[in-house]
Write a protein that holds these residues in place. Structure first.
Motif, PDB file in Angstrom:
ATOM      1  N   GLN A 106      31.861   4.151   3.684  1.00  0.00           N
ATOM      2  CA  GLN A 106      33.118   3.463   3.495  1.00  0.00           C
ATOM      3  C   GLN A 106      33.824   4.077   2.289  1.00  0.00           C
ATOM      4  O   GLN A 106      33.191   4.581   1.368  1.00  0.00           O
ATOM      5  CB  GLN A 106      32.857   1.969   3.268  1.00  0.00           C
ATOM      6  CG  GLN A 106      34.075   1.137   2.948  1.00  0.00           C
ATOM      7  CD  GLN A 106      34.267   0.944   1.442  1.00  0.00           C
ATOM      8  OE1 GLN A 106      33.331   1.132   0.662  1.00  0.00           O
ATOM      9  NE2 GLN A 106      35.467   0.607   1.033  1.00  0.00           N
ATOM     10  N   THR A 125      37.430   3.702  -0.450  1.00  0.00           N
ATOM     11  CA  THR A 125      38.594   2.959  -0.940  1.00  0.00           C
ATOM     12  C   THR A 125      39.502   3.896  -1.719  1.00  0.00           C
ATOM     13  O   THR A 125      39.047   4.576  -2.642  1.00  0.00           O
ATOM     14  CB  THR A 125      38.176   1.795  -1.848  1.00  0.00           C
ATOM     15  OG1 THR A 125      37.376   0.870  -1.095  1.00  0.00           O
ATOM     16  CG2 THR A 125      39.406   1.063  -2.377  1.00  0.00           C
ATOM     17  N   GLU A 170      45.436  -0.826  -2.136  1.00  0.00           N
ATOM     18  CA  GLU A 170      44.210  -0.120  -1.760  1.00  0.00           C
ATOM     19  C   GLU A 170      44.186   0.078  -0.257  1.00  0.00           C
ATOM     20  O   GLU A 170      44.594  -0.813   0.503  1.00  0.00           O
ATOM     21  CB  GLU A 170      42.971  -0.930  -2.171  1.00  0.00           C
ATOM     22  CG  GLU A 170      42.680  -0.956  -3.644  1.00  0.00           C
ATOM     23  CD  GLU A 170      41.400  -1.715  -3.955  1.00  0.00           C
ATOM     24  OE1 GLU A 170      40.958  -1.658  -5.111  1.00  0.00           O
ATOM     25  OE2 GLU A 170      40.850  -2.371  -3.040  1.00  0.00           O
ATOM     26  N   ASN A 175      41.372   0.934   2.642  1.00  0.00           N
ATOM     27  CA  ASN A 175      39.942   0.989   2.921  1.00  0.00           C
ATOM     28  C   ASN A 175      39.698   1.550   4.316  1.00  0.00           C
ATOM     29  O   ASN A 175      40.395   1.190   5.267  1.00  0.00           O
ATOM     30  CB  ASN A 175      39.321  -0.411   2.833  1.00  0.00           C
ATOM     31  CG  ASN A 175      39.401  -0.979   1.438  1.00  0.00           C
ATOM     32  OD1 ASN A 175      38.671  -0.590   0.549  1.00  0.00           O
ATOM     33  ND2 ASN A 175      40.338  -1.900   1.234  1.00  0.00           N
TER      34      ASN A 175
END
Lengths: 111, 115
Positions: free
Chosen positions: B18, B20, B75, B77
């Motif tokens: 993942q 960000t 942000e 993601n």
């Protein structure tokens, strides 16, 4: 939905020669059109934009573009190319979901 | 005045991870948009946020999400990274909600490489 098509992925000109980068648009409503320039490893910088009014739009660095509704075009021109103009150029139209960009035209300027 | 800033500049991740990405708009701008630019292509619209609410979404899978904070920073993601997510991610800010007439100012981008 709005879209733009850039004709020619690569354009090469000699320093001092005319620059012509082609962009055609498709829109069911009066379009708002933009030209951006991208130098290597950088973000996009606005050159000029057309919203309403005068169809000949002047931008930064000596560039200008003419909105022609009859031809659905918004071509970018500069009378005399400079070495520093070498970059990627993107035509874009504002859409109902963000801006829609063309695939880009890479301009090479030969000494 | 500072322009749009993005961090990090470069990022290397592996498949399945993942990531960000962060963006700070120009002072006074309330709208932030995210774009993905795959090598050799034009930017593709991902999200637009205005006053902390999503106002537009492009054709991207649910693995992509974003949010905007009270200070208007944002942000992006991306979950379960795929090799095809490798791209330059651009953030743009504008002072009003839509891009119809308002100019979008772009940051330098975050280069994401997925191995």
């Amino acid at each position: 939905a709005q879209s733009v098509t850039q004709l020619g992925s690569h354009v090469s000109v000699s320093e001092g020669a005319l620059v012509l980068l082609r962009c055609n648009y498709s829109s069911s409503v009066p379009p708002y059109l933009f030209w951006y320039v991208q130098y290597p490893n950088q973000g996009l910088q606005l050159l000029l934009k057309y919203t309403t009014g005068a169809t000949l739009v002047k931008g930064i660095n000596g560039f200008e573009a003419e909105f022609k509704k009859s031809e659905t075009s918004f071509h970018l021109t500069k009378p005399s190319a400079h070495m520093s103009d070498a970059a990627e150029y993107f035509c874009a139209v504002s859409g109902d979901a963000g801006m829609r960009f063309g695939a880009g035209t890479r301009l090479t300027v030969k000494p | 005045d500072a322009g749009v800033t993005q961090s990090p500049t470069h990022l290397i991740k592996t498949r399945g991870q993942q990531v960000t990405l962060r963006c700070s708009p120009i002072s006074g701008h309330k709208s932030v948009s995210w774009y993905q630019q795959v090598l050799g292509q034009g930017p593709q619209f991902i999200f637009q946020y205005y006053e902390k609410e999503e106002r537009g979404r492009g054709n991207f899978p649910d693995r992509f999400s974003a949010r905007q904070f009270p200070n208007y920073s944002s942000e992006l993601n991306v979950n379960a990274l795929l090799l095809g997510d490798s791209a330059l991610y651009l953030c743009a800010s504008s002072s009003r909600q839509g891009a119809t007439t308002d100019t979008q100012y772009f940051g330098p981008g975050t280069r994401l490489t997925v191995l």
